[in-house]
Design a protein around this motif. Structure first.
Motif, PDB file in Angstrom:
ATOM      1  N   THR A 111       0.643  -1.337  -0.034  1.00  0.00           N
ATOM      2  CA  THR A 111      -0.192   0.021  -0.056  1.00  0.00           C
ATOM      3  C   THR A 111       0.733   1.321  -0.048  1.00  0.00           C
ATOM      4  N   TYR A 112       1.902   1.130   0.935  1.00  0.00           N
ATOM      5  CA  TYR A 112       2.972   2.485   0.906  1.00  0.00           C
ATOM      6  C   TYR A 112       3.412   2.681  -0.723  1.00  0.00           C
ATOM      7  N   ILE A 113       3.972   1.596  -1.126  1.00  0.00           N
ATOM      8  CA  ILE A 113       4.477   1.627  -2.522  1.00  0.00           C
ATOM      9  C   ILE A 113       3.528   2.162  -3.651  1.00  0.00           C
ATOM     10  N   GLY A 114       2.445   1.482  -3.586  1.00  0.00           N
ATOM     11  CA  GLY A 114       1.308   1.722  -4.637  1.00  0.00           C
ATOM     12  C   GLY A 114       0.697   3.362  -4.384  1.00  0.00           C
ATOM     13  N   PHE A 115       0.584   3.561  -3.164  1.00  0.00           N
ATOM     14  CA  PHE A 115      -0.150   4.873  -2.821  1.00  0.00           C
ATOM     15  C   PHE A 115       0.690   6.222  -2.649  1.00  0.00           C
ATOM     16  N   VAL A 116       1.892   5.884  -2.714  1.00  0.00           N
ATOM     17  CA  VAL A 116       2.850   6.881  -2.279  1.00  0.00           C
ATOM     18  C   VAL A 116       2.661   8.158  -3.365  1.00  0.00           C
ATOM     19  N   GLN A 117       2.155   7.967  -4.592  1.00  0.00           N
ATOM     20  CA  GLN A 117       2.104   9.012  -5.263  1.00  0.00           C
ATOM     21  C   GLN A 117       0.708   8.610  -6.378  1.00  0.00           C
ATOM     22  N   ARG A 118       0.033   9.665  -6.510  1.00  0.00           N
ATOM     23  CA  ARG A 118      -1.282   9.402  -7.297  1.00  0.00           C
ATOM     24  C   ARG A 118      -1.116   9.287  -8.659  1.00  0.00           C
ATOM     25  N   SER A 119      -0.096   9.409  -9.299  1.00  0.00           N
ATOM     26  CA  SER A 119       0.217   9.083 -10.892  1.00  0.00           C
ATOM     27  C   SER A 119       0.537   7.647 -11.043  1.00  0.00           C
ATOM     28  N   ASN A 120       0.728   7.034  -9.887  1.00  0.00           N
ATOM     29  CA  ASN A 120       1.027   5.237 -10.010  1.00  0.00           C
ATOM     30  C   ASN A 120      -0.333   4.727 -10.674  1.00  0.00           C
ATOM     31  N   PHE A 121      -1.469   5.616 -10.665  1.00  0.00           N
ATOM     32  CA  PHE A 121      -2.543   4.922 -11.158  1.00  0.00           C
ATOM     33  C   PHE A 121      -3.300   5.689 -12.544  1.00  0.00           C
ATOM     34  N   LEU A 122      -1.819   6.108 -13.051  1.00  0.00           N
ATOM     35  CA  LEU A 122      -2.243   6.675 -14.490  1.00  0.00           C
ATOM     36  C   LEU A 122      -1.443   5.966 -15.594  1.00  0.00           C
ATOM     37  N   PRO A 123      -2.074   6.110 -16.662  1.00  0.00           N
ATOM     38  CA  PRO A 123      -1.256   5.329 -17.886  1.00  0.00           C
ATOM     39  C   PRO A 123      -0.014   5.822 -17.818  1.00  0.00           C
TER      40      PRO A 123
END
Length: 219
Positions: free
Chosen positions: A115-127
């Protein structure tokens, strides 16, 4: 009076097997800091006091009242040890190892770390991001959008909660159980708590319970 041989034996025994007690005596009775007291060595003993050397300074820790004979030494130093712990707000059980997560706690640890790794920045959920492309998040657009929307709330909240838990662990568990501040052991427990949260508290509680059981069995 005790012979020099008896005094030498007491001094050698205290320095070899009970150096931690000498450190506590200096902290409790002479108000010496933990850092300055950690090199404590017993230099001499009389019916009226212990002479302890630490960091180049010689301290006198009195027996109150003075002993009647050196045969009283063991009971006195044990009583002083327990009194020192009480004065300093410390536990008899000192934590000397880090215990890693076990069983379901491993799942919690890995989940929190991910969760830390995935949610550290919002851009992780962008293409185009490594996480988006490697996990093929385009296949789950609703979930990806949900993660994108909650990231500004989830990540700060998670960090804040785990920082609070780490602080509580340091104050309520590590200090009472005599884990040296900023030592490698201290950082191991603090880092683990920052990642996983409450699991570290449970493991320390289990370690204390194990020690209490061992002591009961030895009686």
């Amino acid at each position: 009076m005790a012979s020099n041989g008896n005094k030498d034996f007491i001094i050698k025994h205290m320095n070899a097997d009970h150096q931690d007690s000498l450190v506590l005596y200096l902290q409790a009775y002479c108000h010496v800091s933990a850092g300055d007291a950690k090199s404590a060595r017993l230099e001499d003993i009389s019916l009226s006091d212990l002479v302890i050397l630490a960091d180049g300074v010689r301290y006198s820790v009195p027996f109150d009242p003075p002993m009647k004979s050196f045969s009283d030494t063991r009971s006195r130093v044990v009583a002083m040890y327990k009194d020192s712990l009480q004065r300093l707000g410390l536990s008899e059980f000192a934590i000397k190892e880090y215990r890693a997560p076990q069983g379901f706690q491993i799942v919690i640890f890995v989940t929190c770390l991910a969760t830390y790794i995935g949610f550290v920045q919002r851009s992780n959920f962008l293409p185009g991001s490594i996480i988006y492309e490697s996990l093929e998040l385009e296949k789950v657009p609703a979930f990806t959008q949900f993660c994108y929307d909650i990231q500004p709330l989830l990540f700060p909240a998670m960090v804040g909660i785990h920082v609070l838990e780490s602080g509580l662990l340091a104050f309520l568990r590590l200090r009472p159980h005599r884990v040296p501040l900023f030592s490698g052991l201290w950082f191991a427990w603090m880092t683990s708590t920052f990642i996983e949260g409450f699991g570290a508290f449970q493991r320390i509680k289990g370690m204390v319970k194990e020690e209490e059981t061992k002591r009961e069995n030895r009686k």
